[in-house]
Design an enzyme around this catalytic site. Structure first.
Site, mmCIF file in Angstrom:
data_model
loop_
_atom_site.group_PDB
_atom_site.id
_atom_site.type_symbol
_atom_site.label_atom_id
_atom_site.label_comp_id
_atom_site.label_asym_id
_atom_site.label_seq_id
_atom_site.Cartn_x
_atom_site.Cartn_y
_atom_site.Cartn_z
ATOM 1 N N ARG A 273 -7.963 1.735 -0.310
ATOM 2 C CA ARG A 273 -6.916 0.533 -0.430
ATOM 3 C C ARG A 273 -5.678 1.155 0.547
ATOM 4 N NH1 ARG A 273 -10.091 -2.030 -2.481
ATOM 5 N NH2 ARG A 273 -10.237 -3.313 -4.425
ATOM 6 N N GLU A 302 -2.995 -6.469 4.055
ATOM 7 C CA GLU A 302 -3.914 -7.270 4.271
ATOM 8 C C GLU A 302 -3.548 -8.919 4.155
ATOM 9 O OE1 GLU A 302 -7.962 -6.072 2.874
ATOM 10 O OE2 GLU A 302 -7.470 -4.238 3.192
ATOM 11 N N HIS A 320 -12.040 -5.173 6.083
ATOM 12 C CA HIS A 320 -12.425 -4.840 4.359
ATOM 13 C C HIS A 320 -13.836 -5.325 4.226
ATOM 14 C CE1 HIS A 320 -10.326 -4.310 0.451
ATOM 15 N NE2 HIS A 320 -11.609 -4.073 0.189
HETATM 16 N N1 LIG Z 1 -13.083 -0.837 1.091
HETATM 17 C C1 LIG Z 1 -13.573 -1.251 0.185
HETATM 18 O O1 LIG Z 1 -14.527 -2.268 0.436
HETATM 19 C C2 LIG Z 1 -13.950 -0.751 -1.062
HETATM 20 C C3 LIG Z 1 -12.754 -0.248 -1.720
HETATM 21 N N2 LIG Z 1 -13.120 0.692 -3.034
HETATM 22 C C4 LIG Z 1 -11.823 1.311 -3.507
HETATM 23 O O2 LIG Z 1 -12.309 2.789 -3.564
HETATM 24 C C5 LIG Z 1 -11.972 3.055 -4.941
HETATM 25 C C6 LIG Z 1 -12.586 4.079 -5.365
HETATM 26 O O3 LIG Z 1 -13.846 3.534 -6.170
HETATM 27 P P1 LIG Z 1 -15.032 4.165 -7.070
HETATM 28 O O4 LIG Z 1 -15.298 5.561 -6.271
HETATM 29 O O5 LIG Z 1 -15.840 3.858 -7.690
HETATM 30 O O6 LIG Z 1 -13.924 5.022 -8.223
HETATM 31 P P2 LIG Z 1 -13.924 6.285 -8.946
HETATM 32 O O7 LIG Z 1 -13.156 6.077 -10.289
HETATM 33 O O8 LIG Z 1 -15.060 6.640 -9.267
HETATM 34 O O9 LIG Z 1 -13.202 7.273 -8.062
HETATM 35 C C7 LIG Z 1 -11.771 7.343 -7.869
HETATM 36 C C8 LIG Z 1 -11.462 8.931 -7.939
HETATM 37 O O10 LIG Z 1 -9.966 8.976 -7.480
HETATM 38 C C9 LIG Z 1 -9.391 10.031 -8.234
HETATM 39 N N3 LIG Z 1 -8.084 9.926 -8.344
HETATM 40 C C10 LIG Z 1 -7.173 8.981 -8.968
HETATM 41 N N4 LIG Z 1 -5.905 9.522 -8.592
HETATM 42 C C11 LIG Z 1 -6.072 10.499 -7.666
HETATM 43 C C12 LIG Z 1 -4.862 11.183 -6.903
HETATM 44 N N5 LIG Z 1 -3.512 10.860 -7.312
HETATM 45 N N6 LIG Z 1 -5.405 12.118 -6.095
HETATM 46 C C13 LIG Z 1 -6.577 12.319 -5.942
HETATM 47 N N7 LIG Z 1 -7.542 11.641 -6.656
HETATM 48 C C14 LIG Z 1 -7.261 10.633 -7.525
HETATM 49 C C15 LIG Z 1 -10.098 9.827 -9.682
HETATM 50 O O11 LIG Z 1 -9.979 11.291 -10.403
HETATM 51 C C16 LIG Z 1 -11.434 9.487 -9.433
HETATM 52 O O12 LIG Z 1 -12.329 10.653 -9.148
HETATM 53 C C17 LIG Z 1 -11.739 1.620 -5.772
HETATM 54 O O13 LIG Z 1 -10.691 1.751 -6.675
HETATM 55 C C18 LIG Z 1 -11.210 0.631 -4.485
HETATM 56 O O14 LIG Z 1 -10.123 0.626 -4.524
HETATM 57 C C19 LIG Z 1 -14.154 0.617 -3.606
HETATM 58 C C20 LIG Z 1 -15.265 -0.179 -3.047
HETATM 59 C C21 LIG Z 1 -15.111 -0.969 -1.830
HETATM 60 O O1 LIG Z 2 -14.926 -3.523 -4.945
HETATM 61 C C1 LIG Z 2 -13.839 -3.122 -4.173
HETATM 62 O O2 LIG Z 2 -12.890 -2.439 -4.604
HETATM 63 C C2 LIG Z 2 -13.480 -3.570 -2.847
HETATM 64 O O3 LIG Z 2 -12.718 -3.419 -2.322
HETATM 65 C C3 LIG Z 2 -14.639 -4.760 -2.398
HETATM 66 O O4 LIG Z 2 -15.899 -4.312 -2.484
#
Ligand SMILES: NC(=O)C1=CN([C@@H]2O[C@H](COP(=O)(O)OP(=O)(O)OC[C@H]3O[C@@H](n4cnc5c(N)ncnc54)[C@H](O)[C@@H]3O)[C@@H](O)[C@H]2O)C=CC1
Ligand SMILES: O=C(O)C(=O)CO
Length: 386
Positions: A273, A302, A320
């Site tokens: 993000r 954004e 994004h």
């Molecule tokens: N750019 C895009 O289109 C996308 C962005 N995202 C973003 O990616 C994020 C992660 O997605 P997932 O891997 O599925 O989630 P997830 O929950 O599997 O992984 C997030 C990780 O961050 C860690 N974490 C939390 N706070 C932390 C900190 N202070 N320092 C270090 N690590 C910390 C957690 O322990 C966890 O392992 C989503 O929340 C979303 O915001 C996800 C999909 C697409």
């Molecule tokens: O899934 C998310 O969190 C995104 O940012 C878009 O896929």
């Protein structure tokens, strides 16, 4: 009086009214809702980001559930409006839900869904693409070609960074961070250093086993290290990719001080993000350190970029699109629709939000469950036994 919002309606006589604030890829999600007696209303308003007022108008007087987007501000006002309209379910079409005030949803008894798993590999692949694009200066070189500036091979032309044997740093080694780490370790034989609040045993085992395989084949083995602090990653890694959730602990995780800790020729990638990075500090760092490069999918405000970012040659920027593969976006729509449908029908919540594959199989009916409800525990919702 608020202007009416344009909508497209499927199955007008359906018993349950489900609203989607945007048209979403594929048709399976619509069909699944229709089969279960839902009237589906899709907002067709030509406006990228809907306001709270727009969404209140869409919810109307009677609404059973809403599928919304990460650009929308789902707080007290919208959950109160949804609850007044009899709604019990909302799902983001996203895994990240920092745009949702879950406490407000809890207060109004609304289940909040998200879409984990289906976008893991697609998002990690874009982070890998940005890593390569930044390391090998692909966008700069592409612009150079199109400008007609290429007049022959030169020893110094667009020299970039070799990844093999260097160290990849991952901050937030959850689903996406781990998938990205595996790609970079396996694909480019990079060593891994990661920082997360939790140990990623599966990732560590993978790197160990791959290192042993390389060694057995006479190659330099890859290694892994779980860093005790984020600074350790910043100091040691050549490529750093950010994959944490956005919350109070990760806001401006990368700032002036942390940027100064990184190597002068490091690469920073952000597909998490925007606000995880202090973008003003980043622009200044890019100006002062021309060999430092970034690949950004997300931005602090954004759809805007902070002043100066667009002028930086050492930045690769995309809008994004990390989860934008056809299969993933259709799957996200399906999971979001099934989150809402499951709550409307009184189904339990799926026990493993990391194992959502059964919901994505187009050749079989989905399980009678909501794939991922983030406030299931707070609302005391029953969990499926799988
Ligand atoms: N750019 C895009 O289109 C996308 C962005 N995202 C973003 O990616 C994020 C992660 O997605 P997932 O891997 O599925 O989630 P997830 O929950 O599997 O992984 C997030 C990780 O961050 C860690 N974490 C939390 N706070 C932390 C900190 N202070 N320092 C270090 N690590 C910390 C957690 O322990 C966890 O392992 C989503 O929340 C979303 O915001 C996800 C999909 C697409
Ligand atoms: O899934 C998310 O969190 C995104 O940012 C878009 O896929």
């Amino acid at each position: 009086m608020a202007k009416p919002i344009s909508i497209e309606v499927y199955n007008p006589n359906g018993k349950y009214r489900v609203v989607s604030t945007k048209s979403m890829p594929g048709t399976r999600w619509i069909n699944l809702l229709i089969e279960q007696d839902c009237r589906v209303e899709i907002c067709t308003q030509q406006k990228t980001i809907l306001s709270v007022e727009d969404i209140i108008a869409l919810i109307g007087d009677k609404c059973d559930g809403v599928i919304g987007q990460l650009t929308e501000d789902w707080g007290e006002t919208l959950f109160a409006a949804l609850s007044r309209a009899g709604g019990k379910a909302f799902s983001n079409m996203a895994v990240g839900y920092n745009n949702v005030d879950v406490n407000a949803a809890n207060k109004h008894g609304v289940a909040v869904g998200n879409t984990p798993g289906v976008l893991t590999e697609t998002t990690a692949e874009l982070a890998a693409s940005l890593s390569l694009a930044a390391a090998r200066r692909i966008v700069e070189a592409d612009q150079f070609m199109r400008a007609g500036l290429y007049d022959g091979w030169l020893p110094h032309l667009f020299v970039g960074n070799l990844l093999k044997g260097q160290t990849v740093g991952v901050i937030g080694a959850g689903r996406i961070g781990s998938a990205y780490a595996r790609m970079m370790v396996e694909g480019f034989k990079m060593n891994l250093i990661y920082y997360d609040l939790y140990q990623s045993t599966r990732l560590e085992k993978f790197v160990t086993a791959y290192g042993e395989f390389l060694k057995a084949n006479g190659e330099q083995p890859v290694t892994w290290k779980r860093a005790a602090s984020m600074d350790e990653v910043l100091r040691e890694a050549d490529v750093i990719s950010l994959h944490p959730i956005l919350d109070k602990t990760t806001y401006h995780l990368i700032n002036k001080e942390s940027l100064a800790t990184m190597k002068k020729e490091a690469i920073l990638v952000n597909c998490s993000r925007g606000p995880v990075v202090d973008e003003v500090a980043l622009v200044e760092h890019l100006k002062q350190n021309p060999m430092f490069r970034v690949g950004l999918d997300v931005f602090e405000d954004e759809p805007y970029m902070k002043p100066g970012l667009a002028d930086m040659k050492n930045a690769v920027v995309v809008p994004h699109i990390a989860s934008a593969s056809k299969w993933t976006r259709e799957g996200m729509a399906t999971l979001a629709a099934l989150n809402v449908l499951g709550k409307i029908k009184g189904y339990p919540v799926w026990g493993d939000p990391n194992g959502v594959a059964p919901f994505l199989n187009e050749n079989a009916p989905p399980p009678a469950a909501s794939p991922s409800i983030v406030n299931a525990k707070a609302l005391g919702l029953p969990v499926s036994k799988l």
